[in-house]
Design an enzyme around this catalytic site. Sequence first.
Site, PDB file in Angstrom:
ATOM      1  N   GLY A 119       0.767  -1.235   0.000  1.00 27.12           N
ATOM      2  CA  GLY A 119       0.000   0.000   0.000  1.00 27.12           C
ATOM      3  C   GLY A 119       0.800   1.288   0.000  1.00 27.12           C
ATOM      4  O   GLY A 119       0.325   2.309   0.486  1.00 27.12           O
ATOM      5  N   SER A 120       2.013   1.277  -0.589  1.00 22.80           N
ATOM      6  CA  SER A 120       2.803   2.512  -0.587  1.00 22.80           C
ATOM      7  C   SER A 120       2.143   3.598  -1.431  1.00 22.80           C
ATOM      8  O   SER A 120       2.161   4.782  -1.059  1.00 22.80           O
ATOM      9  CB  SER A 120       4.231   2.243  -1.063  1.00 22.80           C
ATOM     10  N   ASN A 121       1.535   3.224  -2.548  1.00 18.94           N
ATOM     11  CA  ASN A 121       0.815   4.217  -3.358  1.00 18.94           C
ATOM     12  C   ASN A 121      -0.435   4.700  -2.633  1.00 18.94           C
ATOM     13  O   ASN A 121      -0.795   5.876  -2.710  1.00 18.94           O
ATOM     14  CB  ASN A 121       0.460   3.646  -4.727  1.00 18.94           C
ATOM     15  N   MET A 180      -3.813  -6.753  -7.282  1.00 19.42           N
ATOM     16  CA  MET A 180      -3.238  -7.748  -8.188  1.00 19.42           C
ATOM     17  C   MET A 180      -4.220  -8.857  -8.566  1.00 19.42           C
ATOM     18  O   MET A 180      -3.835  -9.997  -8.807  1.00 19.42           O
ATOM     19  CB  MET A 180      -1.976  -8.356  -7.557  1.00 19.42           C
ATOM     20  N   ASN A 237      -6.674   2.652 -12.759  1.00 17.72           N
ATOM     21  CA  ASN A 237      -5.549   1.830 -12.343  1.00 17.72           C
ATOM     22  C   ASN A 237      -4.259   2.567 -12.687  1.00 17.72           C
ATOM     23  O   ASN A 237      -4.192   3.293 -13.675  1.00 17.72           O
ATOM     24  CB  ASN A 237      -5.576   0.480 -13.075  1.00 17.72           C
ATOM     25  N   ASP A 279     -10.515  -1.475 -18.389  1.00 18.69           N
ATOM     26  CA  ASP A 279     -11.479  -2.076 -19.304  1.00 18.69           C
ATOM     27  C   ASP A 279     -11.347  -3.596 -19.190  1.00 18.69           C
ATOM     28  O   ASP A 279     -10.791  -4.096 -18.213  1.00 18.69           O
ATOM     29  CB  ASP A 279     -11.285  -1.559 -20.735  1.00 18.69           C
ATOM     30  N   HIS A 299      -0.149   1.934 -13.563  1.00 22.13           N
ATOM     31  CA  HIS A 299       0.666   0.841 -14.096  1.00 22.13           C
ATOM     32  C   HIS A 299       2.099   1.317 -14.263  1.00 22.13           C
ATOM     33  O   HIS A 299       2.324   2.409 -14.794  1.00 22.13           O
ATOM     34  CB  HIS A 299       0.109   0.358 -15.440  1.00 22.13           C
ATOM     35  N   ARG A 314     -14.695 -16.666  -9.320  1.00 26.93           N
ATOM     36  CA  ARG A 314     -14.301 -15.259  -9.477  1.00 26.93           C
ATOM     37  C   ARG A 314     -15.543 -14.361  -9.574  1.00 26.93           C
ATOM     38  O   ARG A 314     -15.579 -13.259  -9.040  1.00 26.93           O
ATOM     39  CB  ARG A 314     -13.441 -15.119 -10.738  1.00 26.93           C
ATOM     40  N   LEU A 326     -10.427  -8.177 -12.186  1.00 26.92           N
ATOM     41  CA  LEU A 326     -11.833  -8.030 -11.824  1.00 26.92           C
ATOM     42  C   LEU A 326     -12.714  -8.719 -12.863  1.00 26.92           C
ATOM     43  O   LEU A 326     -12.447  -8.616 -14.068  1.00 26.92           O
ATOM     44  CB  LEU A 326     -12.204  -6.546 -11.753  1.00 26.92           C
ATOM     45  N   SER A 353       1.801   4.978 -16.043  1.00 27.36           N
ATOM     46  CA  SER A 353       0.550   5.343 -16.707  1.00 27.36           C
ATOM     47  C   SER A 353      -0.606   5.268 -15.716  1.00 27.36           C
ATOM     48  O   SER A 353      -0.580   4.473 -14.778  1.00 27.36           O
ATOM     49  CB  SER A 353       0.250   4.386 -17.875  1.00 27.36           C
ATOM     50  N   THR A 396      -6.031  -6.397 -20.574  1.00 28.45           N
ATOM     51  CA  THR A 396      -4.952  -6.288 -19.597  1.00 28.45           C
ATOM     52  C   THR A 396      -4.229  -4.966 -19.820  1.00 28.45           C
ATOM     53  O   THR A 396      -3.506  -4.815 -20.812  1.00 28.45           O
ATOM     54  CB  THR A 396      -3.962  -7.470 -19.755  1.00 28.45           C
ATOM     55  N   ASP A 397      -4.503  -4.007 -18.939  1.00 27.14           N
ATOM     56  CA  ASP A 397      -3.879  -2.677 -19.012  1.00 27.14           C
ATOM     57  C   ASP A 397      -4.077  -2.048 -20.391  1.00 27.14           C
ATOM     58  O   ASP A 397      -3.168  -1.423 -20.945  1.00 27.14           O
ATOM     59  CB  ASP A 397      -2.381  -2.762 -18.664  1.00 27.14           C
TER      60      ASP A 397
END
Length: 195
Positions: free
Chosen positions: A12-14, A89, A106, A140, A108, A64, A92, A135, A143-144
């Site tokens: 959780g540093s960000n 990580m 998100n 969506d 990245h 999931r 979704l 970024s 993947t990124d």
Amino acid sequence: MLRLVVLISGGGSNLRALLERCEDPAFPAHVVAVGADRDAEGLVHADEFGVPSFLVPFGHYATREVWGAALLETIRTWAPDLVILSGFMRLLPAAVVDALAPALLNTHPAHLPEFPGAHGVRDALAAGATETGASVIVVDHGTDSGPILAQERVPVLPGDTEAALHDRIKPVERRLLADVILDIAEGRIDLEELA
């Protein structure tokens, strides 16, 4: 004042940097809750800043999709304006993305579309890149691969390790995320145009 829910999986540093930024009365957003898919170390930052936290452990659900439904229901109880994936990580389920996007962001550690996926920093080093970046995107179904809201280049230095390069990228990610939130709050970015 934008209401933010932040989802984490690790240290959780960000998240901590965002919580610190939200302490500034002039910053037009505040974190109303922090969620995790596991017993993440970073939840201590929420406690320290007096922000409620919640846990929706992936392993406690049969699929999931069932996990995603439980996560979405919990997120919605906080009525967020934005949901931020900050070192989250876990992919979704489509139904969660559909329910939250385009207000689902998100960060990245790469200059997308270069080096998407879980190992962007490692992949940049393995490719021999001389620069990578950070970024902020709308999530969506890929993947990124969502719309890019902000990005900036970061040089790869001779002898860089994955940890050293990532440590230089993280402050850029944090600044870009705060800038994007500010731009959304002040109308310079209209997420609905991306819907």
